[in-house]
Design an enzyme around this catalytic site. Structure first.
Site, PDB file in Angstrom:
ATOM      1  N   TRP A 112      33.606  42.243  -7.917  1.00 35.15           N
ATOM      2  CA  TRP A 112      34.333  40.998  -8.199  1.00 35.15           C
ATOM      3  C   TRP A 112      34.446  40.295  -6.859  1.00 35.15           C
ATOM      4  O   TRP A 112      35.131  40.766  -5.953  1.00 35.15           O
ATOM      5  CB  TRP A 112      35.703  41.325  -8.792  1.00 35.15           C
ATOM      6  CG  TRP A 112      36.446  40.143  -9.319  1.00 35.15           C
ATOM      7  CD1 TRP A 112      36.362  39.614 -10.580  1.00 35.15           C
ATOM      8  CD2 TRP A 112      37.406  39.345  -8.610  1.00 35.15           C
ATOM      9  NE1 TRP A 112      37.216  38.542 -10.690  1.00 35.15           N
ATOM     10  CE2 TRP A 112      37.860  38.352  -9.505  1.00 35.15           C
ATOM     11  CE3 TRP A 112      37.928  39.365  -7.323  1.00 35.15           C
ATOM     12  CZ2 TRP A 112      38.808  37.389  -9.149  1.00 35.15           C
ATOM     13  CZ3 TRP A 112      38.873  38.402  -6.957  1.00 35.15           C
ATOM     14  CH2 TRP A 112      39.296  37.435  -7.871  1.00 35.15           C
ATOM     15  N   ASN A 161      35.608  48.625  -2.250  1.00 40.55           N
ATOM     16  CA  ASN A 161      36.608  47.748  -2.879  1.00 40.55           C
ATOM     17  C   ASN A 161      37.645  47.438  -1.815  1.00 40.55           C
ATOM     18  O   ASN A 161      37.984  48.309  -1.020  1.00 40.55           O
ATOM     19  CB  ASN A 161      37.333  48.461  -4.027  1.00 40.55           C
ATOM     20  CG  ASN A 161      36.437  48.686  -5.219  1.00 40.55           C
ATOM     21  OD1 ASN A 161      35.325  48.173  -5.284  1.00 40.55           O
ATOM     22  ND2 ASN A 161      36.926  49.468  -6.170  1.00 40.55           N
ATOM     23  N   GLY A 162      38.188  46.236  -1.850  1.00 40.87           N
ATOM     24  CA  GLY A 162      39.218  45.876  -0.869  1.00 40.87           C
ATOM     25  C   GLY A 162      38.683  44.818   0.083  1.00 40.87           C
ATOM     26  O   GLY A 162      37.662  44.164  -0.199  1.00 40.87           O
ATOM     27  N   ARG A 171      37.325  45.990 -16.106  1.00 43.15           N
ATOM     28  CA  ARG A 171      38.122  45.569 -14.961  1.00 43.15           C
ATOM     29  C   ARG A 171      37.760  44.163 -14.495  1.00 43.15           C
ATOM     30  O   ARG A 171      38.507  43.553 -13.745  1.00 43.15           O
ATOM     31  CB  ARG A 171      37.912  46.548 -13.797  1.00 43.15           C
ATOM     32  CG  ARG A 171      38.277  47.971 -14.148  1.00 43.15           C
ATOM     33  CD  ARG A 171      37.975  48.898 -13.009  1.00 43.15           C
ATOM     34  NE  ARG A 171      38.868  48.640 -11.900  1.00 43.15           N
ATOM     35  CZ  ARG A 171      40.048  49.229 -11.743  1.00 43.15           C
ATOM     36  NH1 ARG A 171      40.449  50.102 -12.629  1.00 43.15           N
ATOM     37  NH2 ARG A 171      40.815  48.954 -10.717  1.00 43.15           N
ATOM     38  N   LYS A 184      48.429  33.786 -22.274  1.00 45.39           N
ATOM     39  CA  LYS A 184      47.474  34.499 -23.145  1.00 45.39           C
ATOM     40  C   LYS A 184      46.395  33.527 -23.613  1.00 45.39           C
ATOM     41  O   LYS A 184      45.210  33.832 -23.561  1.00 45.39           O
ATOM     42  CB  LYS A 184      48.147  35.080 -24.392  1.00 45.39           C
ATOM     43  CG  LYS A 184      48.860  36.388 -24.339  1.00 45.39           C
ATOM     44  CD  LYS A 184      48.095  37.616 -23.975  1.00 45.39           C
ATOM     45  CE  LYS A 184      47.883  37.778 -22.499  1.00 45.39           C
ATOM     46  NZ  LYS A 184      48.835  38.555 -21.766  1.00 45.39           N
ATOM     47  N   CYS A 219      36.649  45.183  -9.347  1.00 45.48           N
ATOM     48  CA  CYS A 219      35.616  46.056  -8.788  1.00 45.48           C
ATOM     49  C   CYS A 219      35.757  47.484  -9.318  1.00 45.48           C
ATOM     50  O   CYS A 219      36.856  47.949  -9.569  1.00 45.48           O
ATOM     51  CB  CYS A 219      35.655  46.134  -7.276  1.00 45.48           C
ATOM     52  SG  CYS A 219      35.448  44.581  -6.431  1.00 45.48           S
ATOM     53  N   LYS A 261      40.841  43.064 -14.335  1.00 46.96           N
ATOM     54  CA  LYS A 261      41.929  43.785 -14.996  1.00 46.96           C
ATOM     55  C   LYS A 261      42.992  44.222 -14.008  1.00 46.96           C
ATOM     56  O   LYS A 261      44.170  44.189 -14.301  1.00 46.96           O
ATOM     57  CB  LYS A 261      41.346  45.010 -15.735  1.00 46.96           C
ATOM     58  CG  LYS A 261      42.391  45.822 -16.484  1.00 46.96           C
ATOM     59  CD  LYS A 261      42.956  45.049 -17.654  1.00 46.96           C
ATOM     60  CE  LYS A 261      44.082  45.758 -18.351  1.00 46.96           C
ATOM     61  NZ  LYS A 261      44.945  44.825 -19.097  1.00 46.96           N
ATOM     62  N   GLU A 299      54.387  33.386 -21.481  1.00 49.61           N
ATOM     63  CA  GLU A 299      53.412  34.430 -21.812  1.00 49.61           C
ATOM     64  C   GLU A 299      52.418  33.924 -22.869  1.00 49.61           C
ATOM     65  O   GLU A 299      51.223  34.189 -22.781  1.00 49.61           O
ATOM     66  CB  GLU A 299      54.151  35.695 -22.292  1.00 49.61           C
ATOM     67  CG  GLU A 299      53.283  36.827 -22.783  1.00 49.61           C
ATOM     68  CD  GLU A 299      52.291  37.368 -21.751  1.00 49.61           C
ATOM     69  OE1 GLU A 299      52.375  37.009 -20.569  1.00 49.61           O
ATOM     70  OE2 GLU A 299      51.395  38.127 -22.165  1.00 49.61           O
ATOM     71  N   HIS A 319      62.452  16.429 -19.666  1.00 51.41           N
ATOM     72  CA  HIS A 319      62.534  16.081 -18.247  1.00 51.41           C
ATOM     73  C   HIS A 319      61.155  15.806 -17.650  1.00 51.41           C
ATOM     74  O   HIS A 319      60.960  15.920 -16.446  1.00 51.41           O
ATOM     75  CB  HIS A 319      63.262  17.190 -17.483  1.00 51.41           C
ATOM     76  CG  HIS A 319      64.662  17.369 -17.986  1.00 51.41           C
ATOM     77  ND1 HIS A 319      65.711  16.585 -17.578  1.00 51.41           N
ATOM     78  CD2 HIS A 319      65.156  18.196 -18.943  1.00 51.41           C
ATOM     79  CE1 HIS A 319      66.805  16.939 -18.229  1.00 51.41           C
ATOM     80  NE2 HIS A 319      66.499  17.917 -19.064  1.00 51.41           N
ATOM     81  N   GLU A 346      44.032  32.252 -20.627  1.00 54.17           N
ATOM     82  CA  GLU A 346      43.150  33.206 -19.945  1.00 54.17           C
ATOM     83  C   GLU A 346      41.976  33.656 -20.803  1.00 54.17           C
ATOM     84  O   GLU A 346      40.921  33.968 -20.279  1.00 54.17           O
ATOM     85  CB  GLU A 346      43.926  34.396 -19.381  1.00 54.17           C
ATOM     86  CG  GLU A 346      44.523  35.324 -20.398  1.00 54.17           C
ATOM     87  CD  GLU A 346      45.344  36.444 -19.764  1.00 54.17           C
ATOM     88  OE1 GLU A 346      45.090  36.812 -18.609  1.00 54.17           O
ATOM     89  OE2 GLU A 346      46.239  36.965 -20.449  1.00 54.17           O
TER      90      GLU A 346
HETATM   91  C1  F6R Z   1      47.496  38.754 -18.079  1.00 56.12           C
HETATM   92  C2  F6R Z   1      47.411  39.919 -17.213  1.00 56.12           C
HETATM   93  C3  F6R Z   1      47.811  39.765 -15.792  1.00 56.12           C
HETATM   94  C4  F6R Z   1      48.524  41.035 -15.300  1.00 56.12           C
HETATM   95  C5  F6R Z   1      48.816  40.946 -13.798  1.00 56.12           C
HETATM   96  C6  F6R Z   1      49.564  42.163 -13.308  1.00 56.12           C
HETATM   97  O1  F6R Z   1      47.159  39.061 -19.387  1.00 56.12           O
HETATM   98  O2  F6R Z   1      47.014  40.968 -17.620  1.00 56.12           O
HETATM   99  O3  F6R Z   1      48.597  38.631 -15.587  1.00 56.12           O
HETATM  100  O4  F6R Z   1      49.701  41.181 -16.025  1.00 56.12           O
HETATM  101  O5  F6R Z   1      47.612  40.817 -13.102  1.00 56.12           O
HETATM  102  O6  F6R Z   1      48.839  43.326 -13.534  1.00 56.12           O
HETATM  103  P1  F6R Z   1      49.517  44.746 -13.547  1.00 56.12           P
HETATM  104  O7  F6R Z   1      50.450  44.765 -14.722  1.00 56.12           O
HETATM  105  O8  F6R Z   1      48.399  45.720 -13.672  1.00 56.12           O
HETATM  106  O9  F6R Z   1      50.275  44.871 -12.262  1.00 56.12           O
END
Ligand code: F6R
Length: 611
Positions: free
Chosen positions: A75, A101-102, A27, A488, A2, A606, A484, A507, A491
């Site tokens: 969002w 927001n919230g 975001r 990547k 948001c 984001k 990771e 396993h 997502e």
């Molecule tokens: C994945 C990604 C998320 C953030 C997670 C934490 O690419 O960006 O998994 O890492 O939402 O976000 P922050 O770092 O802003 O606390």
């Protein structure tokens, strides 16, 4: 997650609000809207499901003259994404409009009480309740008093901006657990927003509101108050991010730009912090707590998603070189499982945004229980940065792509610096300290060597883009990198991908391997190289295709794997910083080939500001 903006001044509000919403698009959102007090003091509201272009098309049909207005990108949490549930929301008389927001946690109770008092509701959102609650109080109180009274009744979190046509030269904004920043543009001209990205092209003078603070904006000036209407003095801060850093600069996507700028980001992160001669890390924020850090006997590193993967690498680094017991934990779990902490525990929170609700909650819990709380945060002035006892910024600059890339490698770099800092306080030898310090300074150059192979990796994506499933495997320092790499890919490409420790494959997961289920193996020449090679052989023996990330000069894996990507040799603890780059590029190019919305993948935000 948001975006909120409000503008009051002399210029037409609509273009300023739309520009601010555009800059907060990264975001993640599913609908957008705005409300402007038009010149005859009616409030005109337009809102549309989907991308901002839909709202823009709607706005093209009307003229909305007025220099006071609010805008929002939503969002969805309560109520599906559609035109009705989009913000702004209004009261029964359509006199009060607000964005929020919230989450209002007691919205059922408030809604039931308001319904009994005759209010009718049109949306499925919790936000609408707030508009009616203000309306109810507005019957006997002025706008500002009604706003405060309503906020004193709600339980939950909010970043909120509101306007009323009964007091058309006023914007009210407040925060509790969701960021709100006031930008001072000029005399009687202000922008209030949930993200500095929406403000920084207009002014660098900002005030970060604290929880339970309200900001009153009129052409005569601004006032900040608490929820009891008591005035508060606030320092004005200067934003040091550059507007150009938040632009694509010729790249097709922010994500690619952010991958490519990593050598400079890591250099910025190391600047002034490495002392090769003494084999030391100079971290200004930590010096004040030097003694307490020396006495601590346990560390817990928390974060979410990519930040949690960085934390996992940090666990390996700190245990190996500082010999301090480290645990890592998802911040979302930490808070609810009654963690046992004391004043000899250090809790480190890792976060790009500094606004992730789960990680903030973990910080608060740890502080409450007496732990020393450190932050590894990117966004200067964010909630987390302000709430931790001390910390180290990652200095990665604004990260706009939803998938975290440069913030991740900067987090790994800061964790390596913290390892050096703590290690040298303890048993780490000068010689080893010097080696780590020297090798850290080699990182930017070595990352650049990998980026120079970007075209080859793009070619690989063409070969592998049609598969529906992927495994990512690695051991020790590169186990978190397997997680990771899988995150990547999934997502941004929406391809199913799972990360495993290479030793875990036998396993269970290896049952899935066939010629349609490729594996990306992170296998640099480190202390577990031979073991990883054996795990790769086991996959090959079952017709699995393997892309291996290997150390330059490896002569074994090019004969075993189907494809190899080489990364320069470095200290084992620093291999994740290099391995991150090909993993990011592979995910990016596969997603690009599939024509995905790379910078704003579906369903993602984001900064995840709700639990
Ligand atoms: C994945 C990604 C998320 C953030 C997670 C934490 O690419 O960006 O998994 O890492 O939402 O976000 P922050 O770092 O802003 O606390």
């Amino acid at each position: 997650m948001c975006g909120i903006i409000g503008y009051i001044g002399k210029q037409p509000a609509t273009p300023i609000i739309m520009d601010g919403l555009k800059r907060m698009e990264y975001r993640g959102y599913d609908s957008a809207g705005l409300a402007v007090i038009v010149n005859d003091q009616r409030i005109e509201c337009r809102k549309k499901m989907g991308k901002l272009a839909n709202l823009q098309a709607e706005l093209a049909k009307y003229d909305l003259p007025g220099s006071v207005g609010i805008g929002h990108t939503r969002w969805a949490t309560h109520g599906e994404p559609n035109d009705i549930n989009a913000h702004p929301h209004h009261d029964c008389q359509e006199e009060i409009y607000l964005n929020h927001n919230g989450i209002i946690e007691n919205y059922y109770e408030i809604k039931a009480a308001l319904e009994q008092q005759g209010h009718t509701f049109y949306s499925a959102t919790d936000t609408e309740v707030l508009a009616h609650l203000i309306e109810q109080h507005h019957k006997t109180l002025n706008f500002e008093e009604a706003f405060l009274a309503a906020l004193n009744e709600v339980i939950g979190t909010y970043g909120v901006v509101a306007i009323s046509n009964k007091e058309p030269e006023k914007i009210l904004a407040a925060r509790l657990g969701s960021p709100m920043i006031l930008g001072i543009v000029g005399d009687g001209e202000y922008i209030v927003a949930s993200d500095v990205a929406a403000i920084m092209q207009h002014t660098r003078q900002v005030i970060y509101l604290e929880d339970r603070e309200v900001c009153v904006l009129t052409p005569q000036g601004y006032t900040i108050k608490d929820l009891q209407a008591k005035k508060i003095d606030h320092a004005v801060n200067e934003v040091d991010w550059d507007v150009s850093q938040a632009q694509k600069q010729g790249y097709p996507h922010f994500m690619l730009k952010e991958i490519m700028e990593q050598p400079r980001v890591v250099l910025d992160c190391l600047r002034g912090r490495v002392k090769i001669e003494e084999g030391l890390a100079h971290l200004r924020g930590l010096h004040e707590y030097s003694e307490r850090l020396q006495q601590c006997n346990r560390m817990i590193i928390v974060g979410m998603g990519t930040a949690l993967h960085a934390a996992m690498v940090g666990e390996y680094m700190i245990e190996e070189y500082a010999e301090l017991p480290v645990e890592i934990e998802s911040a979302a779990e930490f808070r609810y499982r009654k963690p046992i902490l004391d004043d000899r525990t250090v809790v480190v929170a890792v976060s790009q945004s500094g606004e992730t609700a789960d990680t903030i909650a973990a910080v608060r819990e740890a502080k409450l229980k007496g732990a020393l709380v450190l932050g590894i945060v990117n966004v200067v002035g964010s909630t987390m940065a302000r709430e931790v006892h001390a910390g180290a910024y990652t200095h990665a600059g604004p990260e706009i792509g939803v998938a975290s890339t440069k913030a991740f490698t900067a987090q790994l770099t800061v964790l390596a610096l913290i390892t050096l800092f703590l290690g040298r306080q303890r048993d780490l030898s000068l010689v080893m300290g010097q080696r780590i310090a020297k090798e850290l300074l080699e990182m930017p150059h070595k990352m650049q060597q990998i980026l120079d192979q970007a075209d080859t990796i793009a070619g690989l994506a063409k070969q592998y883009g049609a598969y529906h499933d992927f495994f990512f495997i690695g051991r020790k320092y590169n186990f978190p990198m397997a997680l990771e790499g899988a995150l990547k890919l999934k997502e941004i490409s929406y391809i199913h991908a799972e990360g495993y420790g290479a030793g875990d494959m036998k396993h269970g997961p290896i049952a899935l391997i066939d010629d349609q289920f490729p594996t990306v193996a992170i296998a640099p020449q480190d202390s577990v190289y031979q073991k990883t090679v054996s795990n790769i052989q086991e996959i090959k023996a079952r017709q699995g295709k393997v892309i291996a990330i290997v150390t330059t000069g490896d002569t074994i894996l090019p004969k075993v794997a189907d494809t190899v990507i080489a990364i320069p040799k470095t200290l084992e603890m620093l291999t994740p910083i290099l391995a991150a780059v090909p993993l990011q590029l592979l995910a990016y190019h596969i997603a690009d080939q599939l024509k995905r919305d790379i910078d704003q993948p579906r369903n993602l935000a984001k900064s995840v500001t709700v639990e």
